[in-house]
Write a protein that holds these residues in place. Structure first.
Motif, PDB file in Angstrom:
ATOM      1  N   ARG A  57       0.830  -1.205   0.000  1.00 14.68           N
ATOM      2  CA  ARG A  57       0.000   0.000   0.000  1.00 14.68           C
ATOM      3  C   ARG A  57       0.866   1.258   0.000  1.00 14.68           C
ATOM      4  O   ARG A  57       0.536   2.261  -0.648  1.00 14.68           O
ATOM      5  N   ILE A  58       1.964   1.205   0.729  1.00 16.77           N
ATOM      6  CA  ILE A  58       2.873   2.352   0.768  1.00 16.77           C
ATOM      7  C   ILE A  58       3.478   2.593  -0.604  1.00 16.77           C
ATOM      8  O   ILE A  58       3.605   3.742  -1.054  1.00 16.77           O
ATOM      9  N   ASP A  59       3.821   1.534  -1.321  1.00 13.22           N
ATOM     10  CA  ASP A  59       4.333   1.679  -2.690  1.00 13.22           C
ATOM     11  C   ASP A  59       3.303   2.377  -3.581  1.00 13.22           C
ATOM     12  O   ASP A  59       3.652   3.240  -4.401  1.00 13.22           O
ATOM     13  N   VAL A  60       2.035   1.988  -3.434  1.00 12.64           N
ATOM     14  CA  VAL A  60       0.964   2.627  -4.212  1.00 12.64           C
ATOM     15  C   VAL A  60       0.897   4.117  -3.894  1.00 12.64           C
ATOM     16  O   VAL A  60       0.769   4.966  -4.792  1.00 12.64           O
TER      17      VAL A  60
ATOM     18  N   LEU B  76     -16.654   5.094   5.622  1.00 11.35           N
ATOM     19  CA  LEU B  76     -15.297   4.676   5.994  1.00 11.35           C
ATOM     20  C   LEU B  76     -14.338   4.797   4.820  1.00 11.35           C
ATOM     21  O   LEU B  76     -13.179   5.194   4.993  1.00 11.35           O
ATOM     22  N   ILE B  77     -14.802   4.457   3.622  1.00 11.95           N
ATOM     23  CA  ILE B  77     -13.935   4.572   2.447  1.00 11.95           C
ATOM     24  C   ILE B  77     -13.647   6.037   2.142  1.00 11.95           C
ATOM     25  O   ILE B  77     -12.503   6.413   1.835  1.00 11.95           O
TER      26      ILE B  77
ATOM     27  N   PRO C 244      -6.828   3.196  -6.998  1.00 16.55           N
ATOM     28  CA  PRO C 244      -6.041   2.396  -6.041  1.00 16.55           C
ATOM     29  C   PRO C 244      -6.219   2.844  -4.597  1.00 16.55           C
ATOM     30  O   PRO C 244      -6.135   2.026  -3.680  1.00 16.55           O
ATOM     31  N   LEU C 245      -6.487   4.138  -4.390  1.00 14.08           N
ATOM     32  CA  LEU C 245      -6.697   4.631  -3.028  1.00 14.08           C
ATOM     33  C   LEU C 245      -8.026   4.145  -2.470  1.00 14.08           C
ATOM     34  O   LEU C 245      -8.127   3.798  -1.282  1.00 14.08           O
ATOM     35  N   MET C 246      -9.032   4.107  -3.317  1.00 16.83           N
ATOM     36  CA  MET C 246     -10.317   3.567  -2.885  1.00 16.83           C
ATOM     37  C   MET C 246     -10.191   2.076  -2.586  1.00 16.83           C
ATOM     38  O   MET C 246     -10.797   1.563  -1.645  1.00 16.83           O
ATOM     39  N   ASP C 247      -9.369   1.393  -3.391  1.00 19.26           N
ATOM     40  CA  ASP C 247      -9.129  -0.030  -3.133  1.00 19.26           C
ATOM     41  C   ASP C 247      -8.442  -0.234  -1.788  1.00 19.26           C
ATOM     42  O   ASP C 247      -8.796  -1.149  -1.026  1.00 19.26           O
ATOM     43  N   ILE C 248      -7.446   0.613  -1.492  1.00 19.79           N
ATOM     44  CA  ILE C 248      -6.757   0.515  -0.208  1.00 19.79           C
ATOM     45  C   ILE C 248      -7.744   0.711   0.939  1.00 19.79           C
ATOM     46  O   ILE C 248      -7.765  -0.058   1.909  1.00 19.79           O
ATOM     47  N   SER C 249      -8.569   1.739   0.854  1.00 25.10           N
ATOM     48  CA  SER C 249      -9.538   2.011   1.918  1.00 25.10           C
ATOM     49  C   SER C 249     -10.510   0.861   2.087  1.00 25.10           C
ATOM     50  O   SER C 249     -10.843   0.469   3.217  1.00 25.10           O
TER      51      SER C 249
END
Length: 420
Positions: free
Chosen positions: A138-141, A216-217, A159-164
């Protein structure tokens, strides 16, 4: 050597400090008992590990050693404006705040996310190693997103929405494990690593408050993006032992304004709620925050959650000018700030529900001549979490798991500093 964690997989080779050209372990090797035994047999006492691997090995291990919490500086307001900030400022200062999508977070009566609670039990086998690797990914993203968004080239919010979304799933899978990972930030890859840890803790607090998945997302995305503006004002400018000058404070106050400018470029792909989170995360309920000095009723509820999570993660992170602060001391400091009306009391209450007063991962002294490590929150009973307990003379080879809510005669007497 003590930091080599069983189950971890190295991304870079480990070398001998005495012979830097001597590769002891190759990249991709999984650390197990036999690997450690071979190094010990060779008389290896210390090894050189890459910063990224060291961060992964430090996952779930709080860094806090300092007990004194420095007072926050006297922040100033930003005078910087752009199209994104003007839109949000007009919304917040207007009488009709309903246009901010869900200032009333329960307007759609969505179902709150529910976790799998496991009081009295350890984390699942392999979970820590797997989640540490996921956190690294996630940090790489976030590193890529930050670079691309500042340059204005090819960044995507998906990708940020995916992380959340993944962080919400992880909270459902094991809420305490997510909090343990969130509250043990390592000092590398700023601001990307900070954003991931912050989003994780904010989502945990929000989930304790009964928010639904969409909220939350939105909260997570706002937290992930919130420091992207720091690249524009100079990340290293504020990491100093000296008090910030008026000019530095003004540049610091500009970074949320720069961040919302970047977020606005994505249009509706970044929701108005996420923009409010990243724009208001440094505001305080008493009006002492920045960039605009908004007060409680003008601050979005999700931004109030992000503010508490950001303050906590910031305190328990090591900075160039100070050691990380013990989680217990960070919680005490937040409670003092609640008394001063700077933070929302209900948000801090839910932080304590998620972490316990002695946060998950903390080393503690007990009243029965044992020491322990907090492994699960006590929920509403902030001072009675679940701990792994052992006698100092025996070490962690002889450990018992004790739910202090059930074993009322055992109490935590003090917080202990993290190992150097």
């Amino acid at each position: 050597m003590s930091k080599l964690k069983i189950g971890a997989v190295l991304t870079s080779a480990i070398v001998d400090p005495a012979q830097p050209r001597l590769k002891l372990l190759a990249a991709g090797v999984r650390i197990d008992e036999h690997v450690i035994e071979r190094l010990v047999q060779r008389g290896i006492e210390t090894v050189i590990v890459s910063e990224r691997d060291l961060a992964r090995l430090s996952a779930f291990v709080p860094q806090g050693r300092r007990t004194k919490v420095p007072p926050p500086p006297a922040y100033v307001r930003s005078t910087l404006q752009n199209d994104g900030s003007k839109e949000v400022d007009q919304l917040l200062l207007s009488a009709d705040q309903s246009k901010a999508e869900t200032f009333d977070l329960k307007a759609d009566k969505a179902i709150a996310v529910q976790p799998d609670r496991r009081p009295g039990s350890p984390y699942a086998d392999g979970l820590q190693s797997q989640w540490a690797t996921e956190c690294d990914n996630r940090i790489d993203v976030m590193v890529d997103f930050t670079e691309d968004s500042v340059r204005g080239s090819g960044a995507s919010v998906s990708p940020l929405m995916d992380i959340s979304s993944e962080l919400v799933d992880r909270w459902v899978e094991d809420a305490d494990a997510l909090v343990a990972l969130a509250t043990s930030p390592y000092q590398s890859d700023y601001p990307s690593r900070h954003g991931v840890h912050l989003a994780s803790l904010a989502i945990a607090i929000g989930a304790e408050m009964g928010l639904d998945q969409k909220a939350l997302i939105d909260l997570g995305v706002g937290c992930l993006i919130h420091d992207v503006g720091m690249r524009s004002v100079g990340v290293g400018l504020f990491d100093t032992k000296d008090a910030l000058t008026d000019g530095q404070l003004r540049r610091l106050a500009d970074h949320p304004v720069k961040a919302i400018d970047i977020a606005t470029r994505f249009g509706e792909k970044v929701s108005m709620v996420s923009r409010l989170v990243l724009y208001q995360i440094h505001e305080r309920c008493d009006g002492s925050g920045y960039p605009r000095g908004y007060q409680a009723e003008q601050i979005h509820p999700l931004a109030k959650i992000a503010a508490v999570a950001d303050a906590f993660v910031g305190m328990v992170s090591t900075r160039k000018h100070r050691l990380a602060i013990q989680g217990y001391r960070a919680n005490v400091a937040l409670l003092q700030e609640v008394k001063q009306k700077r933070f929302d009391a209900n948000v801090v209450r839910c932080l304590l529900k998620a972490t316990s007063l002695h946060p998950i991962g903390s080393a503690v002294q007990l009243n029965n001549d044992h020491v322990g490590r907090v492994i699960r929150s006590g929920g509403d009973d902030f001072v009675r979490p679940t701990i792994a307990m052992w006698k100092p003379s025996h070490g962690e080879t002889d450990t018992s798991i004790v739910d202090l809510a059930q074993e009322r005669q055992i109490q935590i007497t003090q917080s202990l500093p993290a190992a150097a």
